[in-house]
Design a protein around this motif. Structure first.
Motif, PDB file in Angstrom:
ATOM      1  N   LYS A  60      -5.998  34.221  41.834  1.00  0.00           N
ATOM      2  CA  LYS A  60      -5.565  35.187  42.871  1.00  0.00           C
ATOM      3  C   LYS A  60      -4.953  36.141  41.899  1.00  0.00           C
ATOM      4  O   LYS A  60      -4.408  36.127  40.943  1.00  0.00           O
ATOM      5  N   ARG A  61      -5.116  37.415  42.485  1.00  0.00           N
ATOM      6  CA  ARG A  61      -4.452  38.678  42.006  1.00  0.00           C
ATOM      7  C   ARG A  61      -3.211  38.744  42.584  1.00  0.00           C
ATOM      8  O   ARG A  61      -2.744  38.684  43.558  1.00  0.00           O
ATOM      9  N   LEU A  62      -2.360  38.832  41.414  1.00  0.00           N
ATOM     10  CA  LEU A  62      -0.916  39.370  41.440  1.00  0.00           C
ATOM     11  C   LEU A  62      -0.490  40.404  40.370  1.00  0.00           C
ATOM     12  O   LEU A  62      -0.701  39.926  39.171  1.00  0.00           O
ATOM     13  N   ASP A  63       0.078  41.373  40.827  1.00  0.00           N
ATOM     14  CA  ASP A  63       0.720  42.372  39.681  1.00  0.00           C
ATOM     15  C   ASP A  63       2.172  42.358  39.787  1.00  0.00           C
ATOM     16  O   ASP A  63       2.778  42.605  41.232  1.00  0.00           O
ATOM     17  N   VAL A  64       2.859  41.817  38.883  1.00  0.00           N
ATOM     18  CA  VAL A  64       4.210  41.467  39.108  1.00  0.00           C
ATOM     19  C   VAL A  64       5.222  42.980  39.279  1.00  0.00           C
ATOM     20  O   VAL A  64       6.348  42.802  39.528  1.00  0.00           O
ATOM     21  N   THR A  65       4.352  43.937  38.978  1.00  0.00           N
ATOM     22  CA  THR A  65       5.178  45.337  38.976  1.00  0.00           C
ATOM     23  C   THR A  65       4.991  45.891  40.421  1.00  0.00           C
ATOM     24  O   THR A  65       5.499  47.052  40.939  1.00  0.00           O
ATOM     25  N   ASP A  66       4.256  45.117  41.197  1.00  0.00           N
ATOM     26  CA  ASP A  66       3.906  45.877  42.428  1.00  0.00           C
ATOM     27  C   ASP A  66       4.550  44.797  43.607  1.00  0.00           C
ATOM     28  O   ASP A  66       3.679  43.623  43.731  1.00  0.00           O
ATOM     29  N   SER A  67       5.453  45.133  44.457  1.00  0.00           N
ATOM     30  CA  SER A  67       5.995  44.020  45.550  1.00  0.00           C
ATOM     31  C   SER A  67       5.073  43.663  46.472  1.00  0.00           C
ATOM     32  O   SER A  67       5.094  42.612  47.156  1.00  0.00           O
ATOM     33  N   GLU A  68       4.185  44.672  46.817  1.00  0.00           N
ATOM     34  CA  GLU A  68       3.169  44.393  47.864  1.00  0.00           C
ATOM     35  C   GLU A  68       2.238  43.375  47.327  1.00  0.00           C
ATOM     36  O   GLU A  68       1.759  42.467  48.069  1.00  0.00           O
ATOM     37  N   SER A  69       1.801  43.386  46.297  1.00  0.00           N
ATOM     38  CA  SER A  69       0.776  42.541  45.573  1.00  0.00           C
ATOM     39  C   SER A  69       1.375  41.041  45.508  1.00  0.00           C
ATOM     40  O   SER A  69       0.730  40.020  45.920  1.00  0.00           O
ATOM     41  N   ILE A  70       2.582  40.912  45.256  1.00  0.00           N
ATOM     42  CA  ILE A  70       3.466  39.765  45.264  1.00  0.00           C
ATOM     43  C   ILE A  70       3.691  38.932  46.656  1.00  0.00           C
ATOM     44  O   ILE A  70       3.246  38.034  46.961  1.00  0.00           O
ATOM     45  N   ALA A  71       3.876  39.783  47.696  1.00  0.00           N
ATOM     46  CA  ALA A  71       4.259  39.291  48.935  1.00  0.00           C
ATOM     47  C   ALA A  71       2.697  38.958  49.462  1.00  0.00           C
ATOM     48  O   ALA A  71       2.613  37.861  49.973  1.00  0.00           O
ATOM     49  N   ALA A  72       1.632  39.684  49.330  1.00  0.00           N
ATOM     50  CA  ALA A  72       0.140  39.284  49.898  1.00  0.00           C
ATOM     51  C   ALA A  72      -0.232  37.974  49.095  1.00  0.00           C
ATOM     52  O   ALA A  72      -0.690  37.120  49.765  1.00  0.00           O
ATOM     53  N   CYS A  73       0.047  37.763  47.758  1.00  0.00           N
ATOM     54  CA  CYS A  73      -0.388  36.759  47.030  1.00  0.00           C
ATOM     55  C   CYS A  73       0.416  35.488  47.718  1.00  0.00           C
ATOM     56  O   CYS A  73      -0.280  34.424  48.010  1.00  0.00           O
ATOM     57  N   LEU A  74       1.580  35.591  47.882  1.00  0.00           N
ATOM     58  CA  LEU A  74       2.603  34.271  48.389  1.00  0.00           C
ATOM     59  C   LEU A  74       2.068  34.077  49.915  1.00  0.00           C
ATOM     60  O   LEU A  74       2.076  32.958  50.176  1.00  0.00           O
ATOM     61  N   ASP A  75       1.793  35.191  50.861  1.00  0.00           N
ATOM     62  CA  ASP A  75       1.149  34.884  51.994  1.00  0.00           C
ATOM     63  C   ASP A  75      -0.110  33.983  52.014  1.00  0.00           C
ATOM     64  O   ASP A  75      -0.128  33.169  53.000  1.00  0.00           O
ATOM     65  N   GLU A  76      -0.859  34.435  51.295  1.00  0.00           N
ATOM     66  CA  GLU A  76      -1.956  33.670  51.059  1.00  0.00           C
ATOM     67  C   GLU A  76      -2.023  32.099  50.676  1.00  0.00           C
ATOM     68  O   GLU A  76      -2.402  31.225  51.340  1.00  0.00           O
ATOM     69  N   VAL A  77      -0.883  31.998  49.653  1.00  0.00           N
ATOM     70  CA  VAL A  77      -0.788  30.477  49.181  1.00  0.00           C
ATOM     71  C   VAL A  77      -0.209  29.658  50.305  1.00  0.00           C
ATOM     72  O   VAL A  77      -0.513  28.706  50.642  1.00  0.00           O
ATOM     73  N   ILE A  78       0.760  30.489  51.009  1.00  0.00           N
ATOM     74  CA  ILE A  78       1.245  29.382  52.220  1.00  0.00           C
ATOM     75  C   ILE A  78       0.343  29.312  53.252  1.00  0.00           C
ATOM     76  O   ILE A  78       0.430  28.204  53.868  1.00  0.00           O
ATOM     77  N   ALA A  79      -0.476  30.418  53.580  1.00  0.00           N
ATOM     78  CA  ALA A  79      -1.314  30.271  54.718  1.00  0.00           C
ATOM     79  C   ALA A  79      -2.544  29.198  54.340  1.00  0.00           C
ATOM     80  O   ALA A  79      -3.086  28.146  55.058  1.00  0.00           O
ATOM     81  N   GLU A  80      -2.873  28.777  53.100  1.00  0.00           N
ATOM     82  CA  GLU A  80      -4.106  28.242  52.605  1.00  0.00           C
ATOM     83  C   GLU A  80      -3.490  26.736  52.309  1.00  0.00           C
ATOM     84  O   GLU A  80      -4.140  25.798  52.465  1.00  0.00           O
ATOM     85  N   HIS A  81      -2.492  26.714  51.660  1.00  0.00           N
ATOM     86  CA  HIS A  81      -1.874  25.346  51.239  1.00  0.00           C
ATOM     87  C   HIS A  81      -0.397  24.961  51.907  1.00  0.00           C
ATOM     88  O   HIS A  81      -0.238  23.662  51.731  1.00  0.00           O
ATOM     89  N   GLY A  82       0.132  25.692  52.456  1.00  0.00           N
ATOM     90  CA  GLY A  82       1.261  25.375  53.457  1.00  0.00           C
ATOM     91  C   GLY A  82       2.684  25.273  52.701  1.00  0.00           C
ATOM     92  O   GLY A  82       3.714  24.742  53.448  1.00  0.00           O
ATOM     93  N   ARG A  83       2.580  25.340  51.423  1.00  0.00           N
ATOM     94  CA  ARG A  83       3.739  25.045  50.740  1.00  0.00           C
ATOM     95  C   ARG A  83       3.772  25.635  49.228  1.00  0.00           C
ATOM     96  O   ARG A  83       2.298  25.971  48.841  1.00  0.00           O
ATOM     97  N   LEU A  84       4.941  25.984  48.630  1.00  0.00           N
ATOM     98  CA  LEU A  84       5.013  26.323  47.425  1.00  0.00           C
ATOM     99  C   LEU A  84       6.149  25.482  46.634  1.00  0.00           C
ATOM    100  O   LEU A  84       7.502  25.490  47.044  1.00  0.00           O
ATOM    101  N   ASP A  85       5.837  24.704  45.490  1.00  0.00           N
ATOM    102  CA  ASP A  85       6.489  23.702  44.800  1.00  0.00           C
ATOM    103  C   ASP A  85       7.313  24.346  43.565  1.00  0.00           C
ATOM    104  O   ASP A  85       8.322  23.755  43.258  1.00  0.00           O
TER     105      ASP A  85
END
Length: 281
Positions: A60-85
């Motif tokens: 997945k794309r994630l640019d640590v200098t872009d807060s919107e990129s971080i949020a979008a990536c995490l939203d996808e992870v939770i939507a697709e996998h239901g968890r982050l460990d």
């Protein structure tokens, strides 16, 4: 059925990040391998296929200098996998230079990638990690413990990482989240190569600092000729990911342990100065 544990790793296009992604997948984790430019995923995907873990790695794309990129990536992870460990903060960028010869903007840019990007990713991940009693593993450096010549900006960023994570650790523990700082020494990866250093040009521009820079480069090349492989450096990260009670601070090699011990026992700073003075003479 219990969903497999999920880890998000930043900066996985090469080096330690790539090796950590492969190791996490081999350990049975659903591995979200992120990078700023997913067009650079070929090496990771090839390594995953060769290791037989392609089905456990998702790029997945994630640019640590872009807060919107971080949020979008995490939203996808939770939507697709239901968890982050777990979150592995690995993304970073080297920087070589000394303060008189570099602009303040260079220092800010180095801090943005190596420190503020880590802060932003950690902040965004923590609500999900609280839910799973997960962990944050952050790749620092021996340069986060011992300041090194011509690395003022980089070491400043890594010192900040160390202070931030060491301070966060007891607070995060109260809500069930473990924090671990990983300190590699030299690693044979593209991290240093990505400096794009033109040595003759750098020496020509160094003015009165040229002899010290030449001495430092000579010393550093010798050290990196005996560097750990990315897989060797990533192994302690996998141990911290999968172990029951990971330490707050882990060095990736005996060399790194000896190196940071110099400053951790150096109350007046003289031992560190005696060491680093030899690098520039």
């Amino acid at each position: 059925m219990t969903s497999p544990k999920t880890v998000l790793i930043t900066g996985t296009s090469s080096g330690m990040g790539l090796a950590t992604a492969i190791g996490a997948a081999q350990a049975g984790w659903t591995t979200i391998a992120t990078m700023r430019d997913t067009g650079k995923a070929e090496a990771l995907l090839k390594a995953a296929a060769e290791a037989g873990v392609a089905d456990r790695i998702q790029v997945k794309r994630l640019d640590v200098t872009d807060s919107e990129s971080i949020a979008a990536c995490l939203d996808e992870v939770i939507a697709e996998h239901g968890r982050l460990d777990a979150l592995v903060n690995n993304a970073g960028a080297a920087h070589l230079g000394t303060v008189e010869l570099m602009g303040v903007d260079e220092v800010r840019a180095t801090m943005e990638v190596n420190f503020f990007g880590m802060v932003a990713a950690t902040r965004a991940a923590l609500p999900h990690l609280r839910a799973t009693h997960g962990r944050v593993i952050t790749v620092s450096s021996v340069g986060g413990i011992l300041g090194q010549p011509f690395n003022e900006a980089y070491c400043a960023a890594k010192f900040a990482v160390e202070g931030f994570m060491e301070s966060l650790a007891p607070v995060a523990a109260t809500v069930g989240v473990d924090v671990t700082i990983v300190e590699p020494g030299p690693v044979a990866s593209e991290f240093v190569a990505n400096l794009g250093l033109d040595l003759p040009a750098a020496l020509a521009a160094a003015g009165p600092y040229a002899p010290a820079l030449q001495a430092y480069i000579t010393r550093t090349r010798d050290i990196f000729s005996h560097a750990q492989t990315p897989a060797e450096a990533a192994a302690p990260i996998i141990d911290a990911l999968t172990g029951d009670r990971p330490a707050v601070r882990i060095q990736t090699s005996e060399w790194a342990r000896d190196f940071v011990a110099t400053t951790l026992a150096d109350l007046d700073g003289s031992a560190v100065q005696s060491l680093t003075n030899t690098w520039v003479r």
